[in-house]
Design an enzyme around this catalytic site. Sequence first.
Site, PDB file in Angstrom:
ATOM      1  N   SER A 132      55.519  37.850  15.980  1.00 22.57           N
ATOM      2  CA  SER A 132      56.284  39.084  15.846  1.00 22.57           C
ATOM      3  C   SER A 132      55.928  39.812  14.553  1.00 22.57           C
ATOM      4  O   SER A 132      55.736  39.212  13.503  1.00 22.57           O
ATOM      5  CB  SER A 132      57.771  38.748  15.847  1.00 22.57           C
ATOM      6  OG  SER A 132      58.547  39.901  15.633  1.00 22.57           O
TER       7      SER A 132
ATOM      8  N   VAL B 118      58.219  45.370   5.075  1.00 19.86           N
ATOM      9  CA  VAL B 118      58.306  46.426   6.086  1.00 19.86           C
ATOM     10  C   VAL B 118      59.763  46.786   6.365  1.00 19.86           C
ATOM     11  O   VAL B 118      60.100  47.952   6.577  1.00 19.86           O
ATOM     12  CB  VAL B 118      57.579  46.003   7.377  1.00 19.86           C
ATOM     13  CG1 VAL B 118      57.789  47.038   8.487  1.00 19.86           C
ATOM     14  CG2 VAL B 118      56.095  45.814   7.107  1.00 19.86           C
ATOM     15  N   GLY B 119      60.627  45.775   6.383  1.00 22.46           N
ATOM     16  CA  GLY B 119      62.041  46.062   6.585  1.00 22.46           C
ATOM     17  C   GLY B 119      62.452  46.217   8.033  1.00 22.46           C
ATOM     18  O   GLY B 119      63.381  46.958   8.348  1.00 22.46           O
TER      19      GLY B 119
ATOM     20  N   ASN C 213      65.673  35.841  15.458  1.00 18.94           N
ATOM     21  CA  ASN C 213      65.280  35.874  14.047  1.00 18.94           C
ATOM     22  C   ASN C 213      66.534  35.796  13.177  1.00 18.94           C
ATOM     23  O   ASN C 213      67.267  36.777  13.048  1.00 18.94           O
ATOM     24  CB  ASN C 213      64.499  37.153  13.748  1.00 18.94           C
ATOM     25  CG  ASN C 213      64.105  37.275  12.284  1.00 18.94           C
ATOM     26  OD1 ASN C 213      64.246  36.320  11.518  1.00 18.94           O
ATOM     27  ND2 ASN C 213      63.630  38.438  11.900  1.00 18.94           N
TER      28      ASN C 213
ATOM     29  N   CYS D 214      67.389  37.515   8.966  1.00 14.82           N
ATOM     30  CA  CYS D 214      67.939  38.828   8.613  1.00 14.82           C
ATOM     31  C   CYS D 214      69.137  38.674   7.677  1.00 14.82           C
ATOM     32  O   CYS D 214      69.918  37.729   7.804  1.00 14.82           O
ATOM     33  CB  CYS D 214      68.392  39.569   9.868  1.00 14.82           C
ATOM     34  SG  CYS D 214      67.071  39.896  11.044  1.00 14.82           S
TER      35      CYS D 214
ATOM     36  N   THR E 220      58.211  34.007   6.941  1.00 16.83           N
ATOM     37  CA  THR E 220      57.524  34.209   5.660  1.00 16.83           C
ATOM     38  C   THR E 220      58.279  33.559   4.495  1.00 16.83           C
ATOM     39  O   THR E 220      59.486  33.339   4.562  1.00 16.83           O
ATOM     40  CB  THR E 220      57.360  35.707   5.362  1.00 16.83           C
ATOM     41  OG1 THR E 220      58.643  36.344   5.406  1.00 16.83           O
ATOM     42  CG2 THR E 220      56.426  36.366   6.364  1.00 16.83           C
TER      43      THR E 220
ATOM     44  N   GLY F 284      49.747  35.291  13.145  1.00 17.83           N
ATOM     45  CA  GLY F 284      50.316  36.496  12.579  1.00 17.83           C
ATOM     46  C   GLY F 284      49.356  37.297  11.725  1.00 17.83           C
ATOM     47  O   GLY F 284      48.648  38.185  12.208  1.00 17.83           O
ATOM     48  N   THR F 285      49.279  36.966  10.451  1.00 18.37           N
ATOM     49  CA  THR F 285      48.469  37.725   9.489  1.00 18.37           C
ATOM     50  C   THR F 285      47.020  37.856   9.930  1.00 18.37           C
ATOM     51  O   THR F 285      46.362  38.873   9.655  1.00 18.37           O
ATOM     52  CB  THR F 285      48.552  37.065   8.104  1.00 18.37           C
ATOM     53  OG1 THR F 285      49.926  37.041   7.693  1.00 18.37           O
ATOM     54  CG2 THR F 285      47.730  37.813   7.068  1.00 18.37           C
TER      55      THR F 285
END
EC number: 1.3.-.-
Length: 310
Positions: free
Chosen positions: A21, A71-72, A136, A139, A202, A274-275
């Site tokens: 994601s 990124v938020g 997730n 948050c 992360t 991901g990355t």
Amino acid sequence: MTKMSTTIAGVHFKNPIVMASGTFGFGREYGKLYDVSLLGGISGKGLTLHPKAGNPGTRVYETASGMLNSVGLENPGVAAFLEKECPYWETLDTARLVNLGGGTLEDYVLGAEMIQRDADLRSSLGKLAVDMIELNISCPNVKEGGIAFGIKTSEAQKVVQAVRNATKLPLAVKLSPGAENIVEMAQMCEEEGVDAVSLINTISGMKIDVRRRSNVFNNLYAGLSGPAIKPVALRMVHQVAQNISIPVIGMGGITTATDIIEFIMAGASVIQVGTYNFMNLRAGSQLVEELEQFMVQENIQSLDEIRGII
């Protein structure tokens, strides 16, 4: 013929390679570069109940063997996803995971209920767009001073319970490496009827601009990902896999077929990339090919032979 497939809660993964994601959008853009149905699965861009604009200022910064991101959770919101992206997801021959976040317990529940209603409607029409929800819990809880839901097991349990009751879809919970006790967190998820856990999210990091004498990110801290975190991720996946019986989805710094094999040996059922999607735009298709080649070279007939052997 090598066997790379596995099944989690009735969801078929043709191979263990799932796009993480926040690194793959909803697959459309990468679908112009290669057939995303080659993948084992896609975890879509993180969604919240309402659209979010994301964080102002610098959002991404490259660091040694990885990247920092702030990124938020910029996203179109659950309703827009269901309306605009799910018709595309219906066409994909791969496992489709909706990554769901929230700022309050109510947001999580309402988002899960919307996804469930949409799934029921599509099912009545003989269609399928979502196979699993990936919850997730990293948050921030806006009603509790901004501390992430995924830090304390007791707080995470409230969200997990509520979302488990709100949906019949297979449910995975994405764990934070900042959890006070990640094994205890995973065990709680299993006890609450979760179908799988995914880890790690992360790691909190920081970057300072020494010439401007200020921090780079408006939010001060950002999420570190990429090869730099792989040893930590591998250790946590192994610890969790040793202590629960539900499947583990492993992630953190995977860029090669041997990285994938390491996570499988540590106990992961499938993995997420991901990355590396930012480093190599064709990462998914190349890793599928490289993994199959590695298995042939090492005479691995099935990933089941090596899963959890460490």
